[in-house]
Design a protein around this motif. Sequence first.
Motif, PDB file in Angstrom:
ATOM      1  N   TRP A   1       0.843  -1.192   0.000  1.00 45.01           N
ATOM      2  CA  TRP A   1       0.000   0.000   0.000  1.00 45.01           C
ATOM      3  C   TRP A   1       0.877   1.240   0.000  1.00 45.01           C
ATOM      4  O   TRP A   1       1.691   1.434   0.898  1.00 45.01           O
ATOM      5  CB  TRP A   1      -0.890   0.039   1.243  1.00 45.01           C
ATOM      6  CG  TRP A   1      -2.036  -0.914   1.227  1.00 45.01           C
ATOM      7  CD1 TRP A   1      -2.167  -2.041   1.967  1.00 45.01           C
ATOM      8  CD2 TRP A   1      -3.225  -0.811   0.444  1.00 45.01           C
ATOM      9  NE1 TRP A   1      -3.357  -2.657   1.700  1.00 45.01           N
ATOM     10  CE2 TRP A   1      -4.032  -1.930   0.767  1.00 45.01           C
ATOM     11  CE3 TRP A   1      -3.680   0.104  -0.513  1.00 45.01           C
ATOM     12  CZ2 TRP A   1      -5.282  -2.147   0.179  1.00 45.01           C
ATOM     13  CZ3 TRP A   1      -4.920  -0.110  -1.093  1.00 45.01           C
ATOM     14  CH2 TRP A   1      -5.705  -1.226  -0.748  1.00 45.01           C
TER      15      TRP A   1
ATOM     16  N   THR B   1       0.848   5.491   0.160  1.00 44.15           N
ATOM     17  CA  THR B   1      -0.049   6.512   0.704  1.00 44.15           C
ATOM     18  C   THR B   1       0.177   7.883   0.072  1.00 44.15           C
ATOM     19  O   THR B   1      -0.294   8.889   0.594  1.00 44.15           O
ATOM     20  CB  THR B   1       0.106   6.623   2.231  1.00 44.15           C
ATOM     21  OG1 THR B   1       1.457   6.955   2.534  1.00 44.15           O
ATOM     22  CG2 THR B   1      -0.290   5.316   2.906  1.00 44.15           C
TER      23      THR B   1
ATOM     24  N   TYR C   1      -7.689   3.162  -2.897  1.00 41.16           N
ATOM     25  CA  TYR C   1      -8.686   2.946  -1.841  1.00 41.16           C
ATOM     26  C   TYR C   1      -8.764   4.227  -1.026  1.00 41.16           C
ATOM     27  O   TYR C   1      -7.844   4.564  -0.288  1.00 41.16           O
ATOM     28  CB  TYR C   1      -8.273   1.756  -0.986  1.00 41.16           C
ATOM     29  CG  TYR C   1      -9.056   1.563   0.293  1.00 41.16           C
ATOM     30  CD1 TYR C   1     -10.403   1.940   0.399  1.00 41.16           C
ATOM     31  CD2 TYR C   1      -8.462   0.981   1.408  1.00 41.16           C
ATOM     32  CE1 TYR C   1     -11.113   1.748   1.566  1.00 41.16           C
ATOM     33  CE2 TYR C   1      -9.165   0.782   2.577  1.00 41.16           C
ATOM     34  CZ  TYR C   1     -10.488   1.178   2.657  1.00 41.16           C
ATOM     35  OH  TYR C   1     -11.190   0.989   3.830  1.00 41.16           O
TER      36      TYR C   1
ATOM     37  N   SER D   1      -9.950   5.635   1.952  1.00 46.00           N
ATOM     38  CA  SER D   1     -10.414   5.065   3.213  1.00 46.00           C
ATOM     39  C   SER D   1     -11.159   6.109   4.042  1.00 46.00           C
ATOM     40  O   SER D   1     -10.677   7.232   4.212  1.00 46.00           O
ATOM     41  CB  SER D   1      -9.226   4.536   4.007  1.00 46.00           C
ATOM     42  OG  SER D   1      -9.637   4.122   5.295  1.00 46.00           O
TER      43      SER D   1
ATOM     44  N   THR E   1      -5.485   6.239   8.383  1.00 46.27           N
ATOM     45  CA  THR E   1      -4.612   5.117   8.059  1.00 46.27           C
ATOM     46  C   THR E   1      -4.236   4.387   9.330  1.00 46.27           C
ATOM     47  O   THR E   1      -3.710   4.982  10.263  1.00 46.27           O
ATOM     48  CB  THR E   1      -3.340   5.614   7.360  1.00 46.27           C
ATOM     49  OG1 THR E   1      -3.709   6.347   6.202  1.00 46.27           O
ATOM     50  CG2 THR E   1      -2.456   4.442   6.969  1.00 46.27           C
TER      51      THR E   1
ATOM     52  N   ASP F   1      -8.360  -3.566   8.674  1.00 43.23           N
ATOM     53  CA  ASP F   1      -8.625  -3.027   7.353  1.00 43.23           C
ATOM     54  C   ASP F   1      -9.309  -4.109   6.525  1.00 43.23           C
ATOM     55  O   ASP F   1      -8.656  -5.015   6.020  1.00 43.23           O
ATOM     56  CB  ASP F   1      -7.313  -2.585   6.710  1.00 43.23           C
ATOM     57  CG  ASP F   1      -7.514  -1.874   5.376  1.00 43.23           C
ATOM     58  OD1 ASP F   1      -8.588  -2.051   4.768  1.00 43.23           O
ATOM     59  OD2 ASP F   1      -6.599  -1.165   4.949  1.00 43.23           O
TER      60      ASP F   1
ATOM     61  N   SER G   1      -7.998  -4.443   2.823  1.00 38.56           N
ATOM     62  CA  SER G   1      -6.716  -5.146   2.754  1.00 38.56           C
ATOM     63  C   SER G   1      -6.909  -6.641   2.962  1.00 38.56           C
ATOM     64  O   SER G   1      -6.324  -7.464   2.250  1.00 38.56           O
ATOM     65  CB  SER G   1      -5.757  -4.613   3.824  1.00 38.56           C
ATOM     66  OG  SER G   1      -5.321  -3.319   3.510  1.00 38.56           O
TER      67      SER G   1
ATOM     68  N   CYS H   1      -1.137  -0.370  -5.668  1.00 38.81           N
ATOM     69  CA  CYS H   1      -2.256  -0.072  -4.761  1.00 38.81           C
ATOM     70  C   CYS H   1      -1.910   1.104  -3.861  1.00 38.81           C
ATOM     71  O   CYS H   1      -0.822   1.155  -3.284  1.00 38.81           O
ATOM     72  CB  CYS H   1      -2.592  -1.288  -3.908  1.00 38.81           C
ATOM     73  SG  CYS H   1      -3.133  -2.732  -4.855  1.00 38.81           S
TER      74      CYS H   1
ATOM     75  N   ARG I   1      -3.520   3.531  -0.660  1.00 47.62           N
ATOM     76  CA  ARG I   1      -4.549   3.731   0.364  1.00 47.62           C
ATOM     77  C   ARG I   1      -4.465   5.175   0.822  1.00 47.62           C
ATOM     78  O   ARG I   1      -3.470   5.597   1.411  1.00 47.62           O
ATOM     79  CB  ARG I   1      -4.316   2.783   1.540  1.00 47.62           C
ATOM     80  CG  ARG I   1      -5.455   2.756   2.558  1.00 47.62           C
ATOM     81  CD  ARG I   1      -5.084   1.842   3.720  1.00 47.62           C
ATOM     82  NE  ARG I   1      -6.234   1.456   4.525  1.00 47.62           N
ATOM     83  CZ  ARG I   1      -6.749   2.199   5.486  1.00 47.62           C
ATOM     84  NH1 ARG I   1      -6.228   3.374   5.764  1.00 47.62           N
ATOM     85  NH2 ARG I   1      -7.799   1.759   6.181  1.00 47.62           N
TER      86      ARG I   1
ATOM     87  N   VAL J   1     -13.434   2.711  -3.725  1.00 48.03           N
ATOM     88  CA  VAL J   1     -12.297   2.201  -4.484  1.00 48.03           C
ATOM     89  C   VAL J   1     -12.436   2.635  -5.942  1.00 48.03           C
ATOM     90  O   VAL J   1     -13.536   2.591  -6.503  1.00 48.03           O
ATOM     91  CB  VAL J   1     -12.219   0.666  -4.393  1.00 48.03           C
ATOM     92  CG1 VAL J   1     -11.080   0.124  -5.261  1.00 48.03           C
ATOM     93  CG2 VAL J   1     -12.036   0.232  -2.941  1.00 48.03           C
TER      94      VAL J   1
END
Length: 307
Positions: free
Chosen positions: A38, A40, A59, A61, A65, A76, A79, A96, A98, A130
């Motif tokens: 992931w 960020t 994603y 969220s 985090t 998560d 995940s 990916c 997040r 997503v």
Amino acid sequence: MLRHRSVGLLSLGLLLVLGGGSQAVVFKTAILKNYVVWQTDYNDAYIAAQRDKKMLLIYFSPTATPRTTAAGPADDSVSAAISGADIADKLADYVCARLPLDASGSGADGKSVRLLGHGAFAELRNAGGVAVIDLAHPNTPYYARVVSVIPMTPGKYYHFQASHVPVLFDLPEGTLTQRTMIFAIRIHPERPASTSTLQEPVLLDEAAKQSNLQARIGVQGHHQWESRFHRIISRLVGRGYQSAAPREVVAESWPNQNLVDSCIDCVDSWRHSSGHWDAVRTRHSSYAYDIQKGSNGIWYATGIFAN
């Protein structure tokens, strides 16, 4: 022909020229046989996907985090769903990221832009969810565009489930409308088999044309099917098919529905017609789906199959 609620085209695929300035933080998750990384930082993730010609899954969220543990991000569900699915080979083709809901990047003018405020992510309705950007297929109409969305905000028909996220990894390449129709087919509880084989480019073109025609005139139907039937056969034979027996399903939505809700609604409408459902649930040699939105706010879906 089926008179009902259905869905239509969505053109959210805007070229994303957004960036970020912060240093990326990478989460590494090793659960079962999948290894999820992931990132960020949107900019870093975008550049990595573009450089390596991969799909970019983002994603957004709704929670902060989570802290990183040896097993990866704690608590998560997304995940866990990705890591627990049997998609290790597909996961290798993705980057990916997040991100928090307020994640921002720099626009083409250098000004900071909140990502969820960008038109490309409009179907997430300014909330969590997503999205997938195609950076794997240059020289296609959907390159650098959003090609999948799963909103977390409940709709009239669709309600987010983390278990739906791995479905995105197995969708064939295509536009946002094409992939979302296939997504709706594949998450149906009865697991209809029409998308289990080859997605045929000729049928994709024909499905797009028919959905566009319905949307343009605001009328659902198998317009000029007799002439289109023979044209489709001729085009398929030209691609090496020994024979072809095309079938078509169409449907329409209630006005002013969002894309995912409309696709779910469309599949449900086919489910309530034995003739249409027979085509949708059957395994064919090849298939294609598309959906377009008319100026009347109604979405018009088409599925075409060949055997």
